[in-house]
Design an enzyme around this catalytic site. Structure first.
Site, PDB file in Angstrom:
ATOM      1  CG  HIS A 183      -1.843   1.139   1.350  1.00  0.00           C
ATOM      2  ND1 HIS A 183      -3.194   1.047   1.107  1.00  0.00           N
ATOM      3  CD2 HIS A 183      -1.617   2.422   1.714  1.00  0.00           C
ATOM      4  CE1 HIS A 183      -3.751   2.229   1.308  1.00  0.00           C
ATOM      5  NE2 HIS A 183      -2.821   3.080   1.685  1.00  0.00           N
ATOM      6  CD  GLU A 184       1.721   3.461   3.658  1.00  0.00           C
ATOM      7  OE1 GLU A 184       1.854   4.536   3.026  1.00  0.00           O
ATOM      8  OE2 GLU A 184       0.722   3.224   4.368  1.00  0.00           O
ATOM      9  CG  HIS A 187       0.027   6.053  -0.778  1.00  0.00           C
ATOM     10  ND1 HIS A 187      -1.116   6.490  -1.403  1.00  0.00           N
ATOM     11  CD2 HIS A 187      -0.372   5.584   0.442  1.00  0.00           C
ATOM     12  CE1 HIS A 187      -2.163   6.283  -0.608  1.00  0.00           C
ATOM     13  NE2 HIS A 187      -1.735   5.732   0.520  1.00  0.00           N
ATOM     14  CG  HIS A 193      -6.288   6.322   0.202  1.00  0.00           C
ATOM     15  ND1 HIS A 193      -6.073   7.311   1.123  1.00  0.00           N
ATOM     16  CD2 HIS A 193      -5.387   5.344   0.479  1.00  0.00           C
ATOM     17  CE1 HIS A 193      -5.094   6.953   1.940  1.00  0.00           C
ATOM     18  NE2 HIS A 193      -4.656   5.759   1.564  1.00  0.00           N
ATOM     19  CE1 TYR A 240      -8.453   5.899   3.661  1.00  0.00           C
ATOM     20  CE2 TYR A 240     -10.537   6.881   4.283  1.00  0.00           C
ATOM     21  CZ  TYR A 240      -9.177   6.989   4.059  1.00  0.00           C
ATOM     22  OH  TYR A 240      -8.577   8.203   4.263  1.00  0.00           O
TER      23      TYR A 240
HETATM   24 ZN    ZN Z   1      -2.813   5.033   2.083  1.00  0.00          ZN
END
Ligand code: ZN
Ligand code: NAG
Ligand code: NAG
Ligand code: NAG
Ligand code: NAG
Length: 409
Positions: A183-184, A187, A193, A240
């Site tokens: 996930h990081e 980014h 997101h 999320y």
């Molecule tokens: Zn994030």
């Protein structure tokens, strides 16, 4: 077909899936059964007391948020370091450059305080990008722009390439999960997101009545987001969970529309659309498929008609737990000495640097039944420029004992 082998495999399937039908007839090249809702008696029997095994089933973003609650870093949307220039939402100039060979090399350095198991976990997370996309994370030599992956103060990253050494915080004790690392890294590759896409209101309803005022900005929508012409992805690793930032227990903050029962959030790792989006943003021509589920099937393109020349495809099989087993039902490839032409090769893990379970195989003898040592297996299918054949078809299933696939923090 080897009858004994078939019976053994059938027994395995019955044992593990308790009557769950294996989808043998499939028009498409891949099918899987629904991954999350399958609870077999064996799962219940083996299910330990609420421990880390349960935590592993959590939406990846919630793990991030839990750690970041104690972070003193100022973060937007829970885990993004704000940019100095606030307008760079489209990230037009913040992609990592592509080399002439089509590979996007992202240099990185690792915090020297990471232990061996941490380093291995980070490498495993990176290796999946390499297997499925044209992103390669490479050790920094002298490159000006690079990722500095450190155990700072939570799980967070900048959005896109910012120039110079940019920190990706992967804290020991909380962030060293494969999905969290991925996930990081996403980014840093230039992804926001998923639910902040400009078109999100067509796909989810934000339940503002359960979001406290200070958290409202975490649900910001970016009108200029680059959606790459690809669909909204409820199961993106960048989404999320349904209850993220809720201020009322049991009340969701994000509800899929029109069907509120659609699962949102990701528990396992990159989704097929995550991979497609990376490949689109970075102009990669890759043929890669992730197969999630307790069981399912895969086959070469066009099967049972002949496959094409000059293809290079991978399937990452990712069962939720236990070990991946693979059983070939049909196999017909160009036969060459040493299988230098067309071949199938299988790895014991999620990357081509994992141990080899089945070396280059061609011809028409059905390969033996294969079991990986974990819940991950990578199948590679390469074809050269001459001669084709009908290809292969195989089924996979999770077998054996429960095994955690996390990295120990
Ligand atoms: Zn994030
Ligand atoms: C095959 O996949 C396409 C696109 O994902 C879908 O529209 C179609 O219904 C699928 N066909 C079958 C038989 O599953
Ligand atoms: C939850 O958020 C809503 C909307 O911002 C607010 O009106 C409500 O008071 C909050 N509830 C709690 C328990 O904080
Ligand atoms: C991908 O290709 C498009 C159009 O050819 C180009 O504008 C874009 O900069 C390329 N992206 C990368 C990351 O190289
Ligand atoms: C298709 O594959 C068969 C072997 O399975 C081969 O004999 C035949 O020549 C192939 N056809 C084409 C058009 O390549």
């Amino acid at each position: 077909m080897d009858l004994k082998m078939f019976l053994v495999f059938t027994a395995f399937l019955l044992h593990t899936s308790l009557g769950l039908p294996i989808q043998e007839k499939c028009e498409n090249s891949t099918t899987t059964t629904e991954p999350t809702e399958v609870t077999t008696q064996e799962d219940i029997y083996e299910s330990p007391l609420p421990t880390e095994t349960d935590v592993e089933e959590e939406v990846i973003f919630n793990k991030i948020l839990k750690v970041n609650q104690d972070s003193s870093q100022y973060l937007q949307e829970g885990d993004i370091v704000p940019r100095r220039s606030r307008s760079a939402i489209n990230c037009r100039h913040c992609n990592w450059p592509q080399s002439r060979d089509g590979i996007v090399r992202v240099p990185y350095v690792l915090d020297p305080t990471y232990e061996e198991s941490h380093v291995k976990g980070i490498h495993d997370a990176m290796a999946e990008f390499e297997a499925l996309t044209c992103i390669n994370f490479v050790k920094r030599k002298t490159e000006r722009d690079y990722l500095s992956i450190k155990s700072v103060d939570g799980c967070w990253s900048n959005y896109g390439r910012v120039g110079g050494g940019q920190t990706v915080s992967v804290m020991k004790g909380g962030c060293l999960w494969k999905g969290v690392i991925q996930h990081e890294l996403e980014h840093a590759l230039g992804f926001l997101h998923e639910h902040s896409r400009s078109d999100r209101d067509k796909h989810v309803k934000i339940m503002w009545e359960y979001i406290s005022p200070p958290d409202r900005s975490d649900f910001k929508k970016f009108e200029n987001s680059n959606n790459l012409g690809l669909p909204y992805d409820y199961s993106s690793i960048m989404h999320y969970g349904p209850y993220t930032f809720t201020n009322t227990t049991g009340k969701a903050t994000i509800v899929p529309i029109p069907d509120g029962s659609v699962h949102i959030g990701q528990r396992q790792g990159l989704s097929n659309l995550d991979v497609a989006k990376i490949n689109k943003l970075y102009n990669c021509s890759r043929c890669s498929t992730i197969l999630d589920g307790t069981s399912g099937s895969l086959k070469s393109a066009n099967y049972p008609r002949n496959y094409s020349d000059n293809t290079n495809c991978v399937w990452l099989i990712r069962t939720r737990s236990r070990k991946v087993s693979l059983y070939f039902q049909a196999f017909e490839l160009q036969k060459t000495r040493g299988c230098q032409g067309d071949y199938v090769k299988i790895y014991d893990g999620s990357s081509k640097s994992s141990a080899v379970l089945m070396d280059k195989t061609c011809g028409s003898k059905i390969p033996n039944y294969i079991v990986a040592s974990s819940n991950l297996m990578l199948v590679e299918f390469i074809t050269d420029g001459a001669y084709t054949a009908s290809g292969f078809q195989a089924i996979f299933a999770a077998v054996g004992n429960q095994r955690r696939s996390s990295i120990h923090n």
